[in-house]
Structures are given as structure tokens and as C-alpha cells.
Design an enzyme around this catalytic site. Structure first.
Site, mmCIF file in Angstrom:
data_model
loop_
_atom_site.group_PDB
_atom_site.id
_atom_site.type_symbol
_atom_site.label_atom_id
_atom_site.label_comp_id
_atom_site.label_asym_id
_atom_site.label_seq_id
_atom_site.Cartn_x
_atom_site.Cartn_y
_atom_site.Cartn_z
ATOM 1 N N GLU A 37 0.839 -1.202 0.000
ATOM 2 C CA GLU A 37 0.000 0.000 0.000
ATOM 3 C C GLU A 37 0.874 1.252 0.000
ATOM 4 O O GLU A 37 0.596 2.236 -0.684
ATOM 5 C CB GLU A 37 -0.903 0.026 1.247
ATOM 6 C CG GLU A 37 -2.007 -1.010 1.219
ATOM 7 C CD GLU A 37 -2.937 -0.805 0.028
ATOM 8 O OE1 GLU A 37 -3.379 0.338 -0.183
ATOM 9 O OE2 GLU A 37 -3.182 -1.784 -0.710
ATOM 10 N N LEU A 85 31.840 15.019 26.244
ATOM 11 C CA LEU A 85 31.352 14.903 27.619
ATOM 12 C C LEU A 85 32.449 14.337 28.496
ATOM 13 O O LEU A 85 33.249 13.513 28.039
ATOM 14 C CB LEU A 85 30.170 13.927 27.668
ATOM 15 C CG LEU A 85 28.850 14.368 27.048
ATOM 16 C CD1 LEU A 85 27.902 13.181 26.946
ATOM 17 C CD2 LEU A 85 28.218 15.466 27.883
ATOM 18 N N LYS A 117 23.439 6.622 26.441
ATOM 19 C CA LYS A 117 24.518 7.154 25.611
ATOM 20 C C LYS A 117 24.640 6.237 24.398
ATOM 21 O O LYS A 117 25.128 5.115 24.498
ATOM 22 C CB LYS A 117 25.830 7.204 26.389
ATOM 23 C CG LYS A 117 26.920 7.903 25.595
ATOM 24 C CD LYS A 117 28.121 8.225 26.457
ATOM 25 C CE LYS A 117 29.072 9.175 25.757
ATOM 26 N NZ LYS A 117 29.598 8.672 24.490
ATOM 27 N N CYS A 414 36.003 -39.464 22.306
ATOM 28 C CA CYS A 414 35.612 -38.574 23.395
ATOM 29 C C CYS A 414 36.806 -38.342 24.317
ATOM 30 O O CYS A 414 37.435 -39.303 24.760
ATOM 31 C CB CYS A 414 34.453 -39.207 24.162
ATOM 32 S SG CYS A 414 34.079 -38.347 25.698
ATOM 33 N N CYS A 438 30.072 -42.854 29.564
ATOM 34 C CA CYS A 438 30.996 -41.716 29.593
ATOM 35 C C CYS A 438 30.839 -40.964 30.919
ATOM 36 O O CYS A 438 29.758 -40.474 31.232
ATOM 37 C CB CYS A 438 30.700 -40.784 28.427
ATOM 38 S SG CYS A 438 31.656 -39.251 28.487
HETATM 39 S S1 IVH Z 1 24.556 15.097 25.154
HETATM 40 C C1 IVH Z 1 27.425 19.113 25.387
HETATM 41 N N1 IVH Z 1 23.409 12.802 25.006
HETATM 42 O O1 IVH Z 1 28.576 11.458 23.316
HETATM 43 C C2 IVH Z 1 27.389 17.721 24.895
HETATM 44 N N2 IVH Z 1 25.524 13.043 23.964
HETATM 45 O O2 IVH Z 1 31.116 12.386 24.610
HETATM 46 C C3 IVH Z 1 26.007 17.183 24.976
HETATM 47 N N3 IVH Z 1 26.303 10.986 22.855
HETATM 48 O O3 IVH Z 1 29.781 13.088 20.657
HETATM 49 C C4 IVH Z 1 25.969 15.791 24.491
HETATM 50 N N4 IVH Z 1 24.564 9.770 23.336
HETATM 51 O O4 IVH Z 1 27.443 12.324 20.254
HETATM 52 C C5 IVH Z 1 24.494 13.504 24.674
HETATM 53 N N5 IVH Z 1 22.227 10.811 24.948
HETATM 54 C C6 IVH Z 1 23.304 11.522 24.614
HETATM 55 C C7 IVH Z 1 24.354 10.984 23.868
HETATM 56 C C8 IVH Z 1 25.461 11.767 23.571
HETATM 57 C C9 IVH Z 1 25.728 9.784 22.730
HETATM 58 C C10 IVH Z 1 27.624 11.318 22.313
HETATM 59 C C11 IVH Z 1 27.653 12.613 21.587
HETATM 60 C C12 IVH Z 1 29.024 13.176 21.803
HETATM 61 C C13 IVH Z 1 29.608 12.267 22.825
HETATM 62 C C14 IVH Z 1 30.173 13.097 23.935
#
Ligand code: IVH
Length: 695
Positions: A37, A85, A117, A414, A438
């Protein structure tokens, strides 16, 4: 050139319709219409656009895939840098982060927006007046590559924001990734085409996004999750990150369902544990969780130190994969004689523990991965799954290594009993033909017989069984009930007190066996004599007869003699018993040795109420439904949950398949949860289960 009014209206309507189905399919995973569809709608739009070229604007779903490859990606400067981060690994580091945030703001308690993350690639998407105009990789954080044409091929990414009132500028930030299930499929395809497989979803996503030919990217199952914003203009945004994410969701930008708002450090750590427990079951790979101060004014107030924000931190999980060396391959013999190759490894810390052994599954898997002794390998330990060797690093292979062949390595016999090893043409496993001759099979059969869900003999564990079998004190289950008795004919002349003393003397002669524990074991053995037919059938260890089938058999036949006399046809009258199971049962009881053991077990006093049928479950909402339990539930033990389900006519099975109705998942649920999600099986937590049982 003019465009007919009705054509323009039709095109607009079709696009909206198609974008909605894209969103339902690629983001919510809840398609409303069959593919055929959808294809019809798509072709209709293509037809109208072909007849009215003025209508074929770049935001049309027909224009996702650009026609020609690029020579190279151009560089782009991010309007707002894409920073990294700071990481935390320990709870103390999280507490210190929360303390710094509170002190920086001068407040008692902080609310956080938290999400997984994602283990993918950071990207930025720029929408001008609601239209996607540019997409870039993170690059070094200040400049990245223009991958707009590739990002446009990702169906989860909207080409146009779903709003009548779009902001002048909105930069969405997030992560491009490949879902685990799509990754498996992609690698299968690569294999079939004879192309190189990808090491993991992240590499596959990175490789796919950096293709100069968008037509290749378009064939890769990339998806996207937003986690925040970059630069914005002329838009009244909420003052909390969580509300901004809700706003993005309303624009049909994909945001992850696992995001939450929590209070204080306790909330952070609860979230970490919750996601950690669900990690294997999530559809995408993650390497931790991210905590962000929810109040955006507070975020600004806290600001940045060098390249990372003070208002956010990543709390990482222990790595699930590690590199180590394959020192050798041992061969283990299972209860039914299956030979399993087990990798002996240089000890390596992975998934939070030190691992020295990992399964190699079987010869086919060894061949597929081309695993050789001396190789550098990647070991994976995820949740409650047995550690496994996932792949080798061929570039690190030393010269002179040889392909491994299990049958040759054991010289077709075995390694435990020297019996012939056979590999049936339709089976992947090689098997020791020694049966209960065995010692390895005997030990494992005896352990199975004594196990909690079979005869339930507490205290009869690995070490003790090892000694009993190695010293020839026990060779069949019946011997457990006459420990120390050499001459079976003398059984008639022995009083229970004589037998007990003989048993005590025998156990006392073993290593690490104190009088008290010996007495406990003897008591447990004695107590196990009173059992149920279902337990007894299961304890026999008939191939393909698990707990659920044993219960069905007991319920159907009501007595052991009728069961033993049943032919394959009669057996197949039992629910869920098919030809394979029926044949295993008939073969088992046809074996004189097995009949002898059963006779002796009855002679030494193992008994159940003959004719007793398993309690007929009441008719209920769950009767006939199949459940799989995985992970630790907060209050019920697994056995308790099982009992409750079975009492209401539900069945509990050990593995997840298309036939499973519900998976009940607790803390540290692993591959079964993942499988359930893959197959779309309903997943319940303990509360849902209790609610369902109450109905
Ligand atoms: S917040 C100011 N949230 O982690 C930075 N980052 O080490 C705010 N990443 O390259 C980032 N999951 O791509 C944020 N839920 C998440 C994330 C995330 C993966 C990655 C991001 C960045 C790396 C930082």
C-alpha cells in the site's frame, strides 16, 4: 508553466501521508499499512511529480536519494561547537558531579534529564523554516563534514518538520546508528555477497555515513535519535531540556523512549541500574547513560570547562568486549554427549568480571570465524549470557597457525571416555557415543537428576558429584539411594539404619566432607524419594523432554507404566509433543539400561502418587499462554513466579520463540529480553505479571 490546483493539493496530501507512514514505520516501529500500500502511495506521488516538475521540491519523500556520487565531502564550521562529555565510571564520580553542580548553583537538589549514551556517530541537522537544509558530522567538534545528501537518505530523519509554525532556524543534534537487529541482517547480506562483515553496529554506521555515493548509504539501515539542540533562531523554546525533547518529538524528530527526568544523585544511579539491566534488551548499542541538568538557565549558568560542559556527564558501563589471546581450546562433554569447544583465554576483564574461558559453540562457528589457537580474539560478556569469542583479529595473526578441527583435535574419540565421536549429517554438534558409560555424561546426567527442578537434592553439587563418579561410587541415579552398597542383592537384608551408616561412611571418606554436611546430603537424598511423576520424568533426562513437557506427560498419562508403554502415536496426543519428542521418549524407554535404572529407583523407594494427575489449572486469562522468565524479579523468585503462572494454566518455557506470549523481565535480563524485543513479544515486569495473574 502552471500547475493544476488539484495536482498540487494531491501532492501535498500524498507527501503528508507518506511522511506519516515513514514516521510510523521507521521511528515508532508501528506500521499501519502493508508495504504494498505504501509503495502504491509512493508511485502515485512519483507519477504526479513527473507530470508536474515544478512540484518536485527537495523536501519530497521521493527525493531522498541523490543521483550522483560526490568527489569528496566539504568541510563545515559548526555554528555552536559540538563538544564532548566528561566520563564517570564509579558511583563516587557521579556523586562528585552532582555535588559540583549543586555547589555551582547554590541549590539543594537538582533535576536531571537522562538518556542512554548511544554508541553511534554524532551529527547535526539544520532546519530552516522547517526544511532540512544541512547535515554534518561532528568532526573535531568545531568543523565537520557536510553529509547532507547521505543524511537525507535516512528515513527516520524528517526532511520537513511536522508543524504549521516552524522556527526560522533549528539545529537538532543527535546520533546516527544502526539497530542491533538491522546490523545482524546487514552482516548476513554482506556474507552472502561475499563482502567484508562489519565488526559492530557503530563501525557499520560510520562506514555507511561516509560513503561518497548516497545510493549506497540509502541501502544501509541507518536510523537516528536526537538528544539535544545546537543553534536556534526565532523560536520560543521551553526552559527545560525534557520539554524541548517533547517539542522535538511533536515535530516528529525521533527521540528515544528511554529518556527520563530524575531527581538528585539517587535518581541518577537508579536510572543507571535500570538501563544497565535492560542494556542487552535495548534495540540499539549503548555504552552508558548521559545525565544533563534539566533546567536550561542553570545549564547556561554552569557553562563549560575547556571542551566539556559542567552541566552534563556520561556515566559509562563496563565494556562488554575486550581483546585477549586464545591460549588453547578445551573440549567439554555435555549431558547428552555434545562436544563443546571452549576457548582457554589469557585472563581479561570484561563486562565487570575476569574471564578465562569462553564458548566457541561448535565447529561451524569456529569455521565461520576462522578461530585458531594463538589468535588475538575479541571476547564478549553481556549480561547473564555465557562469555563467547565473537571474532578474531586476523591482522594480528602470527605465521604458522593452523585451522582448528574439533574432530581431529580429539582424534574422533571422546576426550573423557574414549568412545567414538559422531557427527550426524543434519546436526552441527559432534557427540560422544558413550552414553552413560561416559563419566562426563554420567556426571552431568546425575547433576541434572539431582537439580532443584528435578529431584531437588540439595547439597549434591559439582564437586561432590565429581568425586562420587570418579571413585566409581555412583554410576546411575539409583546408586545415590544406596550410597556405599557394593552388592545390590544384599539390599533386602539391610535396615534403613544400616544404609544410613553406610552412606555416612562413604561420604566421610571424600575430600572436604564434614560430618554435618554429609548428614545433610543424606537427608536431602532421602527426602527426594517422595516426589511427583512430573519431576521424576524430567529427572530422567530424556532428550528433548524439558520441564514443561514432563508436566504435560504426567498430566496426560497419570502414571509411569502407561507412559513407558505408549507408542509414538499415543505420545503425540499430548499437547506440544511432536514426532521428534515422541521418538526420543520411545527410544529412551526401549533402552533396557534405562528400564533397569527406573526399576531400581522404585525398588529403593522413590515414589509418587500413581494416577495422580497434575492439578488441573483453572480457566483463566493466561491459560494456554507461554511465558519466559528472565532476570531477577524484585520480589518473586523465579520458582514462585512459575508456580503462579502454572497454577492458572500458563506455561513457562526456557527460551523465547515466535510462540512465546509473554517475557517477564527483571534486573539483569539478557539475551532473552533482546530476543523478545526482536520478535515483538510482549514484555512484562513483575507488576504487570501480578496484574495479569489477578485478572
Ligand atoms: S549530550 C554538550 N546525550 O557522546 C554535549 N551526547 O562524549 C552534549 N552521545 O559526541 C551531548 N549519546 O554524540 C548527549 N544521549 C546523549 C548521547 C550523547 C551519545 C555522544 C555525543 C558526543 C559524545 C560526547
Amino acid at each position: 508553466m502552471t500547475v493544476p490546483q488539484d495536482a498540487a493539493a494531491c501532492v501535498r496530501q500524498l507527501r503528508e501521508e507518506i511522511e506519516r507512514h515513514n514516521y510510523l514505520y521507521y521511528v515508532l516501529d508501528k506500521p499501519e499499512i502493508p508495504d504494498a500500500e505504501y509503495d502504491k502511495l509512493f508511485r502515485e506521488l512519483e507519477r504526479l511529480e513527473a507530470g508536474n516538475p515544478l512540484l518536485a521540491t527537495p523536501d519530497s519523500p521521493t527525493r531522498r536519494v541523490g543521483a550522483s556520487p560526490l568527489a569528496e565531502f566539504s568541510q563545515l564550521t559548526h555554528r555552536v561547537p559540538m563538544l564532548s562529555l566528561n566520563n564517570a565510571f564509579e558511583e563516587e564520580e557521579v556523586a562528585a558531579f552532582d555535588r559540583r553542580v549543586r555547589e555551582g548553583l547554590g541549590v539543594e537538589m537538582v533535576e536531571y534529564a537522562v538518556d542512554p549514551k548511544f554508541d553511534g556517530l554524532a551529527i547535526s541537522l539544520i532546519y530552516e523554516n522547517g526544511i532540512l537544509v544541512q547535515g554534518a558530522t561532528r568532526g573535531d567538534g568545531y568543523t565537520g563534514e557536510d553529509v547532507t545528501t547521505n543524511l537525507r537518505t535516512i528515513k527516520a530523519i524528517p526532511l520537513r518538520l511536522h508543524t504549521a509554525n516552524p522556527p526560522k532556524l533549528l539545529e537538532v543534534r543527535g546520533e546516527v546508528l544502526i539497530l542491533k537487529a538491522d546490523f545482524e541482517k546487514l552482516n548476513r547480506q554482506q556474507r552472502e555477497k561475499g563482502d567484508k562483515e562489519f565488526a559492530n553496529p557503530r563501525n557499520a554506521a560510520a562506514g555507511s555515513l561516509r560513503q561518497l555515493d548516497p545510493r549506497i548509504t540509502a541501502t544501509r539501515p541507518l536510523t537516528f535519535f536526537a538528544y539535544g539542540l545546537g543553534s536556534v533562531d526565532e523560536v520560543d523554546l521551553p526552559r527545560k531540556l525534557s520539554a524541548v525533547m517533547d517539542y522535538l518529538e511533536s515535530l516528529r524528530v525521533p527521540v528515544c523512549r528511554e529518556r527520563r527526568v530524575v531527581q538528585g544523585v539517587d535518581g541518577l544511579l537508579d536510572y543507571y541500574r535500570m538501563i544497565g539491566a535492560r542494556r542487552d534488551g535495548l534495540p540499539y548499542d549503548i555504552d552508558g547513560v548521559v545525565y544533563k541538568v534539566n533546567n536550561l538557565s542553570w545549564q547556561e549558568q554552569l557553562g563549560f570547562v575547556s571542551r566539556a560542559p559542567r552541566f552534563a556527564i556520561a556515566h559509562k558501563f563496563p565494556a562488554q568486549e575486550a581483546m585477549t589471546e586464545l591460549l588453547g581450546i578445551d573440549v567439554q562433554v555435555g549431558r547428552t554427549g555434545t562436544l563443546t569447544p571452549v576457548a582457554r583465554l589469557k585472563p581479561v576483564f570484561v563486562g565487570g568480571v575476569t574471564v578465562t574461558n569462553a564458548t566457541l559453540h561448535n565447529q561451524d562457528e569456529i569455521d565461520r570465524k576462522d578461530v585458531r589457537i594463538g589468535d588475538t580474539v575479541i571476547v564478549r560478556r553481556a549480561g547473564d549470557v555465557i562469555p563467547e569469542v565473537v571474532r578474531v583479529l586476523p591482522e594480528r595473526r602470527q605465521p604458522g597457525t593452523q585451522a582448528y578441527n574439533l574432530l581431529e583435535a580429539v582424534r574422533h574419540v571422546c576426550p573423557v571416555c574414549g568412545s567414538h565421536v559422531i557427527r550426524l549429517p543434519d546436526e552441527v554438534a559432534a557427540r560422544c557415543s558413550g552414553g552413560l558409560f561416559c563419566p562426563a555424561q554420567r556426571k552431568r546426567s546425575l547433576l541434572h537428576f539431582a537439580s532443584r527442578t528435578a529431584m531437588d537434592i540439595e547439597g549434591l553439587g559439582d564437586k561432590l558429584m565429581e568425586q562420587l563418579v570418579d571413585r566409581d561410587l555412583v554410576s546411575t541415579p539409583a546408586d545415590l539411594y544406596t550410597l556405599g552398597l557394593k552388592d545390590l542383592d544384599s539390599l533386602d537384608r539391610m535396615t534403613p539404619a544400616d544404609l544410613y551408616e553406610l552412606g555416612m561412611n562413604t561420604l566421610a571418606s571424600l575430600d572436604r566432607m564434614a560430618e554435618k554436611s554429609a548428614a545433610n546430603v543424606l537427608d536431602a537424598i532421602k527426602a527426594s524419594k517422595k516426589t511427583t511423576l512430573a519431576r521424576f520424568i524430567y529427572a530422567l533426562g530424556i532428550r528433548n523432554v524439558g520441564e514443561a513437557t514432563a508436566k504435560d506427560l504426567a498430566r496426560h498419562f497419570g502414571g509411569l507404566d502407561v507412559l513407558m508403554a505408549a507408542d509414538e502415536e499415543e505420545l503425540q496426543q499430548v499437547p506440544d509433543v511432536g514426532p521428534v519428542v515422541a521418538q526420543s521418549i520411545v527410544q529412551f524407554f526401549a533402552e533396557p539400561h534405562n528400564r533397569g535404572v527406573i526399576e531400581r529407583l522404585r525398588a529403593v523407594g522413590v515414589h509418587w502418587v500413581e494416577g495422580e494427575r497434575a492439578p488441573r489449572p483453572m480457566a483463566s486469562a493466561i491459560s494456554g499462554k507461554t511465558f519466559v522468565l528472565t532476570g531477577t524479579l524484585p520480589s518473586l523468585t523465579r520458582d514462585e513466579a512459575k508456580e503462579k503462572i502454572e497454577a492458572l494454566g500458563g506455561k513457562v518455557s526456557g527460551s523465547v520463540s515466535k510462540k512465546t506470549d509473554y517475557v517477564v523481565a527483571g534486573v539483569e535480563a539478557g539475551s532473552k529480553l533482546a530476543k523478545a524485543q526482536e520478535l515483538g513479544v510482549v514484555v512484562l515486569d513483575e507488576n504487570n505479571l501480578i496484574e495479569l495473574l489477578g485478572k
